[in-house]
Design a protein around this motif. Structure first.
Motif, PDB file in Angstrom:
ATOM      1  N   ARG A  31       0.814  -1.213   0.000  1.00 18.81           N
ATOM      2  CA  ARG A  31       0.000   0.000   0.000  1.00 18.81           C
ATOM      3  C   ARG A  31       0.851   1.268   0.000  1.00 18.81           C
ATOM      4  N   SER A  32       2.157   1.126  -0.086  1.00 18.73           N
ATOM      5  CA  SER A  32       3.029   2.293  -0.162  1.00 18.73           C
ATOM      6  C   SER A  32       2.742   3.060  -1.452  1.00 18.73           C
ATOM      7  N   ILE A  33       2.902   4.380  -1.371  1.00  9.28           N
ATOM      8  CA  ILE A  33       2.650   5.236  -2.524  1.00  9.28           C
ATOM      9  C   ILE A  33       3.995   5.749  -3.034  1.00  9.28           C
ATOM     10  N   PRO A  34       4.380   5.417  -4.259  1.00 12.42           N
ATOM     11  CA  PRO A  34       5.690   5.853  -4.756  1.00 12.42           C
ATOM     12  C   PRO A  34       5.706   7.350  -5.069  1.00 12.42           C
ATOM     13  N   ALA A  35       6.882   7.937  -5.025  1.00  9.89           N
ATOM     14  CA  ALA A  35       7.035   9.326  -5.457  1.00  9.89           C
ATOM     15  C   ALA A  35       6.690   9.424  -6.939  1.00  9.89           C
ATOM     16  N   THR A  36       6.037  10.516  -7.319  1.00  7.22           N
ATOM     17  CA  THR A  36       5.511  10.628  -8.685  1.00  7.22           C
ATOM     18  C   THR A  36       5.736  12.021  -9.248  1.00  7.22           C
ATOM     19  N   GLN A  37       5.605  12.103 -10.560  1.00  5.72           N
ATOM     20  CA  GLN A  37       5.777  13.355 -11.274  1.00  5.72           C
ATOM     21  C   GLN A  37       4.420  13.879 -11.755  1.00  5.72           C
ATOM     22  N   LEU A  38       4.438  15.073 -12.327  1.00  8.53           N
ATOM     23  CA  LEU A  38       3.237  15.682 -12.888  1.00  8.53           C
ATOM     24  C   LEU A  38       2.704  14.824 -14.026  1.00  8.53           C
ATOM     25  N   GLU A  39       1.375  14.632 -14.066  1.00  4.08           N
ATOM     26  CA  GLU A  39       0.756  13.820 -15.113  1.00  4.08           C
ATOM     27  C   GLU A  39      -0.485  14.525 -15.650  1.00  4.08           C
ATOM     28  N   LEU A  40      -0.696  14.414 -16.962  1.00  4.72           N
ATOM     29  CA  LEU A  40      -1.868  14.992 -17.616  1.00  4.72           C
ATOM     30  C   LEU A  40      -2.488  13.955 -18.541  1.00  4.72           C
ATOM     31  N   TYR A  41      -3.802  13.789 -18.442  1.00  7.61           N
ATOM     32  CA  TYR A  41      -4.504  12.818 -19.277  1.00  7.61           C
ATOM     33  C   TYR A  41      -5.753  13.442 -19.876  1.00  7.61           C
ATOM     34  N   ASN A  42      -6.038  13.056 -21.113  1.00  6.74           N
ATOM     35  CA  ASN A  42      -7.311  13.378 -21.741  1.00  6.74           C
ATOM     36  C   ASN A  42      -8.233  12.185 -21.484  1.00  6.74           C
ATOM     37  N   LEU A  43      -9.160  12.338 -20.558  1.00  6.07           N
ATOM     38  CA  LEU A  43      -9.975  11.202 -20.119  1.00  6.07           C
ATOM     39  C   LEU A  43     -10.970  10.744 -21.171  1.00  6.07           C
ATOM     40  N   THR A  44     -11.306  11.602 -22.116  1.00  2.95           N
ATOM     41  CA  THR A  44     -12.202  11.179 -23.195  1.00  2.95           C
ATOM     42  C   THR A  44     -11.470  10.266 -24.168  1.00  2.95           C
ATOM     43  N   GLN A  45     -10.265  10.650 -24.521  1.00  2.00           N
ATOM     44  CA  GLN A  45      -9.475   9.848 -25.451  1.00  2.00           C
ATOM     45  C   GLN A  45      -8.732   8.709 -24.763  1.00  2.00           C
ATOM     46  N   ASP A  46      -8.416   8.881 -23.502  1.00  2.00           N
ATOM     47  CA  ASP A  46      -7.565   7.934 -22.778  1.00  2.00           C
ATOM     48  C   ASP A  46      -8.113   7.707 -21.365  1.00  2.00           C
ATOM     49  N   PRO A  47      -9.301   7.105 -21.239  1.00  2.00           N
ATOM     50  CA  PRO A  47      -9.903   6.935 -19.902  1.00  2.00           C
ATOM     51  C   PRO A  47      -9.084   6.042 -18.981  1.00  2.00           C
ATOM     52  N   ALA A  48      -8.245   5.173 -19.551  1.00  2.00           N
ATOM     53  CA  ALA A  48      -7.425   4.280 -18.738  1.00  2.00           C
ATOM     54  C   ALA A  48      -6.120   4.924 -18.278  1.00  2.00           C
ATOM     55  N   GLU A  49      -5.909   6.196 -18.632  1.00  2.00           N
ATOM     56  CA  GLU A  49      -4.741   6.965 -18.186  1.00  2.00           C
ATOM     57  C   GLU A  49      -3.431   6.240 -18.500  1.00  2.00           C
ATOM     58  N   THR A  50      -3.270   5.930 -19.753  1.00  2.00           N
ATOM     59  CA  THR A  50      -2.063   5.214 -20.193  1.00  2.00           C
ATOM     60  C   THR A  50      -1.026   6.129 -20.828  1.00  2.00           C
ATOM     61  N   ASN A  51      -1.441   7.326 -21.285  1.00  2.00           N
ATOM     62  CA  ASN A  51      -0.555   8.185 -22.058  1.00  2.00           C
ATOM     63  C   ASN A  51      -0.457   9.568 -21.405  1.00  2.00           C
ATOM     64  N   ASN A  52       0.607   9.799 -20.667  1.00  2.00           N
ATOM     65  CA  ASN A  52       0.829  11.083 -19.995  1.00  2.00           C
ATOM     66  C   ASN A  52       1.259  12.119 -21.039  1.00  2.00           C
ATOM     67  N   VAL A  53       0.411  13.131 -21.250  1.00  2.00           N
ATOM     68  CA  VAL A  53       0.677  14.126 -22.302  1.00  2.00           C
ATOM     69  C   VAL A  53       1.035  15.480 -21.705  1.00  2.00           C
ATOM     70  N   VAL A  54       1.650  15.472 -20.524  1.00  2.00           N
ATOM     71  CA  VAL A  54       1.947  16.732 -19.844  1.00  2.00           C
ATOM     72  C   VAL A  54       2.868  17.632 -20.669  1.00  2.00           C
ATOM     73  N   LYS A  55       3.797  17.043 -21.417  1.00  2.00           N
ATOM     74  CA  LYS A  55       4.744  17.841 -22.190  1.00  2.00           C
ATOM     75  C   LYS A  55       4.108  18.453 -23.435  1.00  2.00           C
ATOM     76  N   GLN A  56       3.063  17.839 -23.942  1.00  2.00           N
ATOM     77  CA  GLN A  56       2.431  18.310 -25.170  1.00  2.00           C
ATOM     78  C   GLN A  56       1.444  19.459 -24.947  1.00  2.00           C
ATOM     79  N   HIS A  57       1.023  19.695 -23.706  1.00  2.00           N
ATOM     80  CA  HIS A  57      -0.043  20.679 -23.470  1.00  2.00           C
ATOM     81  C   HIS A  57       0.304  21.591 -22.290  1.00  2.00           C
ATOM     82  N   PRO A  58       1.337  22.387 -22.428  1.00  2.00           N
ATOM     83  CA  PRO A  58       1.760  23.245 -21.309  1.00  2.00           C
ATOM     84  C   PRO A  58       0.705  24.266 -20.884  1.00  2.00           C
ATOM     85  N   LYS A  59      -0.094  24.777 -21.822  1.00  2.00           N
ATOM     86  CA  LYS A  59      -1.110  25.769 -21.464  1.00  2.00           C
ATOM     87  C   LYS A  59      -2.220  25.145 -20.619  1.00  2.00           C
TER      88      LYS A  59
END
Length: 534
Positions: A456-484
């Motif tokens: 149940r330990s929670i690992p250290a993590t980085q910033l993540e961004l997901y488009n839930l309509t296109q990627d509801p399973a949160e498989t593709n972190n697009v944080v770098k592609q959408h800075p705005k």
């Protein structure tokens, strides 16, 4: 003659107004909130076509009402989700920043904090809570030195409920008895501990119990629990359903006469211990867990059957949802039974990902829902119930009540309603996310080491961004592609945190100052931003 005629007309008008007012009162729905415990999105056969657990009664709530397929608990663990559901306020605004409470603790909800129960009671409702509380209670005396002739304090009867029957917290936290009001008819004067569960990977709470901790220790080295001699874990669902029906039946005529009722019915299933009654063994294709879910569904069906028989069905709203996603054993069920309790979503209980907090969320109200059988696929939260119910009873919320609650009443009464929720915030063991429309931003986390339960330990993590309509399973972190988009959500989350509210209204204070889980800002930045919005 004219004055006589005028008098008759006024009498008719007055009677019509009185009749209309009485009719308006009857339009206030009776409300039942059924809250399951650790039920994942994929544990409803309505939401998960591949589910190997059949839930026909729960599914009826969707097919005869509205299924909020983007519905969320505010947290991915128990206590904070319950706080938010009852108060319309995010729990991380309190002193509880991570994790859950034990059975014995100062109540997380102060007596002066508006709740679903207190708001509805003040608007003419009889109010009852039957089931698991897990928001803190104060018991008389100390462990092993109780005086059960004295009342329990800081508990549901102090938070707007007229009636309480249930247990203080999860079964693994002890002080286990069937409390009826402020006392248990048979108090928890004996001592027990977790026992091995022959049908599941967890534990059981059942006799024999012992007269002292010393006697218990001769049989086990597990943590001692205070338990009533008549307490058995697998009786909870039956007892809670029986008591809820019994109380509703006592209010039946009042409800028909225009004085509605509210019942908060938080079940203990399918949370550990997974302990279905024997008559449900083998009913599912998913072992003991599936059987337990089917027993849960059976009791939901009992509620529906009673409402129909009592003539209360049409104007009773049932909200059905779960406090968070499924416990860790969901991973084993995929391998062993081919059943995914999280459905298509990533993660489960304790996770910031959708599987941790996107849960079954159904509302059924035959007399009030326009075009039943609909799905709504945009975000709503359990935190929204307070504002929704307050709108239905025509009670404007004060600035210091339901600060994070946005009414979705229009979605119930108008199938064509134009509705967009303000950004929805989630938290999981201190880690934050914010969802607006298609986009979900997950803030970085420092990680948490759980020595007792390493998995149940929670690992250290980085910033993540997901488009839930296109990627509801949160498989593709697009944080770098959408800075705005990242910047916009980042700024909105900061404002929501520091202003003490996420909905329009006067800014409010959080219960504490800065806390370390706000990893994206320093204490100085928090104080500066807080001062700016207050």
């Amino acid at each position: 003659m004219k004055s006589c005629t005028r008098f008759v007309v006024w009498v008719v008008v007055a009677l019509t107004l009185v009749s209309s007012m009485a009719q308006a009162d009857t339009l206030k729905p009776n409300i039942i909130v059924i809250y399951t415990d650790d039920q994942g999105y994929g544990d409803s056969s309505y939401l998960n076509p591949e589910s190997k657990i059949k839930t026909p009664s729960i599914d009826r709530l969707a097919t005869e009402g509205i299924a909020f397929t983007h519905g969320h608990s505010s947290e991915s663990v128990c206590t904070p989700s319950r706080y938010s559901l009852l108060t319309g306020r995010y729990s991380w605004r309190t002193h509880l920043k991570t994790g859950v409470m034990k059975a014995e603790a100062t109540g997380l909800i102060p007596d002066n904090r508006m709740t679903l129960a207190s708001m509805l009671r003040d608007n003419g409702y009889s109010t009852a809570m039957v089931g698991k509380w897990h928001l803190g209670m104060e018991f008389p005396g100390e462990f092993g030195q109780r005086d059960w002739s004295k009342p329990v304090e800081d508990m549901p009867l102090d938070k707007g409920f007229d009636y309480f029957y249930g247990i203080p917290a999860s079964l693994n936290y002890g002080v286990l008895a069937w409390f009826d009001g402020r006392h248990a008819k048979i108090p928890p004067t004996q001592f027990g501990a977790k026992r091995d569960n022959e049908r599941h990977v967890d534990y059981r709470i059942k006799p024999p119990y012992y007269q002292s901790v010393a006697e218990l220790k001769t049989h086990t080295d597990r943590t001692p629990l205070e338990i009533a001699p008549d307490f058995i874990d697998n009786k909870a669902l039956t007892r809670f359903t029986d008591k809820a029906i019994e109380w509703i039946d006592s209010k039946k005529q009042e409800a028909k006469d225009g004085s509605p009722f509210f019942v908060y019915l938080p079940y203990t299933s399918p949370h550990y211990p997974v302990a279905p009654l024997k008559e449900f063994w083998g009913k599912s294709e998913v072992g003991a867990y599936g059987d337990f879910m089917m027993e849960t569904d059976y009791h939901v069906g009992r509620i529906l059957d009673y409402l129909k028989e009592a003539g209360l069905d049409d104007n009773t709203m049932i909200v059905f949802t779960s406090d968070n996603g499924p416990e860790n054993s969901w991973k084993e069920r995929i391998t062993e039974f081919g059943h995914d309790s999280s459905g298509i979503f990533k993660g489960g209980k304790r996770d910031i990902y959708e599987g941790g907090h996107r849960v079954p969320f159904f509302v059924r109200w035959p007399e009030g829902i326009d075009s039943p059988g609909r799905d709504w696929d945009k975000p709503v939260g359990q935190v929204d119930l307070l504002a929704t119910f307050s709108e239905l009873v025509n009670f404007p919320l004060p600035d210091d009540g339901g600060e994070d609650s946005q009414s979705f009443a229009s979605l119930l009464t108008n199938a064509k309603a134009d509705y967009e929720r303000v950004p929805l915030v989630q938290s999981a063991y201190g880690r934050f996310s914010i969802t607006e429309g298609d986009w979900k931003l997950i803030m970085p986390g420092d990680g948490i080491v759980n020595k007792e339960f390493p998995s149940r330990s929670i690992p250290a993590t980085q910033l993540e961004l997901y488009n839930l309509t296109q990627d509801p399973a949160e498989t593709n972190n697009v944080v770098k592609q959408h800075p705005k988009i990242v910047a916009s959500l980042h700024n909105q989350l900061t404002e929501i945190v520091v202003s003490g509210r996420s909905t329009p209204g006067k800014p409010q204070a959080n219960d504490t100052g800065y806390w370390p889980e706000l990893t994206w800002m320093t204490e100085e930045e928090y104080e500066a931003a807080h001062e700016q919005v207050q």
